[in-house]
Design a protein around this motif. Structure first.
Motif, mmCIF file in Angstrom:
data_model
loop_
_atom_site.group_PDB
_atom_site.id
_atom_site.type_symbol
_atom_site.label_atom_id
_atom_site.label_comp_id
_atom_site.label_asym_id
_atom_site.label_seq_id
_atom_site.Cartn_x
_atom_site.Cartn_y
_atom_site.Cartn_z
ATOM 1 N N ALA A 43 -12.193 -17.969 9.269
ATOM 2 C CA ALA A 43 -13.132 -18.970 9.781
ATOM 3 C C ALA A 43 -14.404 -19.038 8.941
ATOM 4 C CB ALA A 43 -13.477 -18.665 11.236
ATOM 5 N N ARG A 44 -14.840 -17.917 8.417
ATOM 6 C CA ARG A 44 -16.050 -17.919 7.579
ATOM 7 C C ARG A 44 -15.818 -18.635 6.258
ATOM 8 N NH1 ARG A 44 -16.747 -12.506 9.548
ATOM 9 N NH2 ARG A 44 -15.758 -11.691 7.698
ATOM 10 N N GLN A 45 -14.592 -18.621 5.750
ATOM 11 C CA GLN A 45 -14.334 -19.224 4.450
ATOM 12 C C GLN A 45 -13.827 -20.654 4.536
ATOM 13 O OE1 GLN A 45 -11.310 -16.812 2.612
ATOM 14 N NE2 GLN A 45 -9.688 -18.138 3.317
ATOM 15 N N GLU A 46 -13.349 -21.061 5.695
ATOM 16 C CA GLU A 46 -12.759 -22.394 5.846
ATOM 17 C C GLU A 46 -13.838 -23.465 5.672
ATOM 18 O OE1 GLU A 46 -9.544 -24.646 6.049
ATOM 19 O OE2 GLU A 46 -9.337 -22.550 6.576
ATOM 20 N N GLU A 47 -13.507 -24.431 4.828
ATOM 21 C CA GLU A 47 -14.428 -25.553 4.658
ATOM 22 C C GLU A 47 -14.087 -26.603 5.701
ATOM 23 O OE1 GLU A 47 -14.616 -26.730 0.580
ATOM 24 O OE2 GLU A 47 -14.915 -24.680 -0.074
ATOM 25 N N ASN A 48 -14.100 -27.840 5.356
ATOM 26 C CA ASN A 48 -13.771 -28.907 6.288
ATOM 27 C C ASN A 48 -12.253 -28.963 6.478
ATOM 28 O OD1 ASN A 48 -13.395 -31.229 7.732
ATOM 29 N ND2 ASN A 48 -14.317 -32.581 6.229
ATOM 30 N N PRO A 49 -11.736 -28.565 7.649
ATOM 31 C CA PRO A 49 -10.289 -28.522 7.840
ATOM 32 C C PRO A 49 -9.669 -29.883 8.155
ATOM 33 C CG PRO A 49 -11.359 -27.839 9.850
ATOM 34 C CD PRO A 49 -12.461 -28.051 8.812
ATOM 35 N N TRP A 50 -10.478 -30.890 8.485
ATOM 36 C CA TRP A 50 -9.939 -32.137 9.026
ATOM 37 C C TRP A 50 -9.041 -32.925 8.086
ATOM 38 C CZ3 TRP A 50 -9.552 -31.878 13.861
ATOM 39 C CH2 TRP A 50 -10.526 -31.216 14.619
ATOM 40 N N PRO A 51 -9.346 -33.041 6.801
ATOM 41 C CA PRO A 51 -8.393 -33.780 5.947
ATOM 42 C C PRO A 51 -7.009 -33.136 5.925
ATOM 43 C CG PRO A 51 -10.501 -33.566 4.834
ATOM 44 C CD PRO A 51 -10.571 -32.710 6.070
ATOM 45 N N TYR A 52 -6.974 -31.818 5.843
ATOM 46 C CA TYR A 52 -5.696 -31.128 5.827
ATOM 47 C C TYR A 52 -4.999 -31.240 7.182
ATOM 48 C CZ TYR A 52 -2.065 -27.732 5.034
ATOM 49 O OH TYR A 52 -0.835 -27.133 4.906
ATOM 50 N N VAL A 53 -5.748 -31.059 8.271
ATOM 51 C CA VAL A 53 -5.171 -31.156 9.613
ATOM 52 C C VAL A 53 -4.601 -32.558 9.835
ATOM 53 C CG1 VAL A 53 -5.709 -31.129 12.090
ATOM 54 C CG2 VAL A 53 -6.587 -29.322 10.608
ATOM 55 N N ALA A 54 -5.341 -33.593 9.419
ATOM 56 C CA ALA A 54 -4.865 -34.975 9.577
ATOM 57 C C ALA A 54 -3.599 -35.222 8.761
ATOM 58 C CB ALA A 54 -5.959 -35.955 9.176
ATOM 59 N N ASP A 55 -3.561 -34.713 7.535
ATOM 60 C CA ASP A 55 -2.373 -34.888 6.699
ATOM 61 C C ASP A 55 -1.174 -34.160 7.300
ATOM 62 O OD1 ASP A 55 -1.015 -35.709 4.177
ATOM 63 O OD2 ASP A 55 -0.918 -33.526 3.887
ATOM 64 N N MET A 56 -1.399 -32.956 7.771
ATOM 65 C CA MET A 56 -0.331 -32.177 8.370
ATOM 66 C C MET A 56 0.188 -32.879 9.626
ATOM 67 S SD MET A 56 -0.351 -28.092 9.128
ATOM 68 C CE MET A 56 -1.724 -28.187 10.225
ATOM 69 N N ARG A 57 -0.710 -33.393 10.438
ATOM 70 C CA ARG A 57 -0.316 -34.102 11.651
ATOM 71 C C ARG A 57 0.492 -35.354 11.309
ATOM 72 N NH1 ARG A 57 2.158 -34.578 15.511
ATOM 73 N NH2 ARG A 57 1.560 -35.929 17.204
ATOM 74 N N LYS A 58 0.077 -36.068 10.275
ATOM 75 C CA LYS A 58 0.796 -37.268 9.845
ATOM 76 C C LYS A 58 2.227 -36.921 9.449
ATOM 77 C CE LYS A 58 0.744 -40.814 6.297
ATOM 78 N NZ LYS A 58 0.222 -41.172 4.994
#
Length: 178
Positions: A43-58
């Motif tokens: 969690a300390r190293q994670e940047e913005n997870p949303w682009p990856y999460v959105a792509d994975m969800r797609k």
């Protein structure tokens, strides 16, 4: 080695899975401590997870979210169970685990820690209903299910188990969910 792999090499999808994992065998105290420490490091190293999460969800929707006029993709389709779970896990990564303790976080707890308000409570009520429909469908089928028929005997039984009007059929119950 496990912690080092998770921090240095694991993909975001592995981090999402790790967020809600728990120790189930062996030295449970040591294993849970390792999981908790690893989650905190990720969690300390994670940047913005949303682009990856959105792509994975797609990709999940494209591969497993098959819907048509005869069936609904309750779990992996748009507006299904996995949408809420991806949203909660993304929020947990985005917030750097500030929203949880060492206990295994539930989807509602992750979402409540990320935001508040009437829209969140509506989402959580819908999620609870989706999980209820999923549980009834799983019970009826005797196994896990990802899609549900929109008409017929199975649809009527699941709608009745959930508490819907049997004469309306499952299609209307499902439409109310999404």
């Amino acid at each position: 080695a496990f912690s080092r792999y998770q921090v240095e090499q694991a993909a975001t999808w592995e981090h999402l899975a790790l967020l809600r994992s728990r120790a189930v065998a062996g030295d449970l105290e040591r294993a849970q401590r390792t999981l908790t420490e690893t989650r905190e490091r990720i969690a300390r190293q994670e940047e913005n997870p949303w682009p990856y999460v959105a792509d994975m969800r797609k990709r999940v929707v494209e591969e497993r979210g098959v819907e048509d006029e005869k069936q609904a993709a309750l779990k992996a389709g748009r507006g299904g169970v996995m949408d809420v779970e991806f949203l909660a896990a993304g929020a947990l990564l985005e917030r750097g685990l500030q929203i949880t303790s060492s206990a295994l976080p539930s989807v509602p707890a992750m979402l409540r820690a990320a935001c508040t308000g009437a829209r969140l409570e509506t989402l959580l009520a819908d999620y609870a209903l989706l999980r209820q429909v999923e549980a009834c469908a799983r019970w009826q089928a005797g196994r896990a299910v990802e899609t549900l028929p929109l008409q017929g005997e199975t649809a009527a039984l699941v709608a009745a188990l959930v508490g819907g009007d049997e004469s309306a059929g499952y299609g209307q119950v499902y439409a109310a969910l999404v």
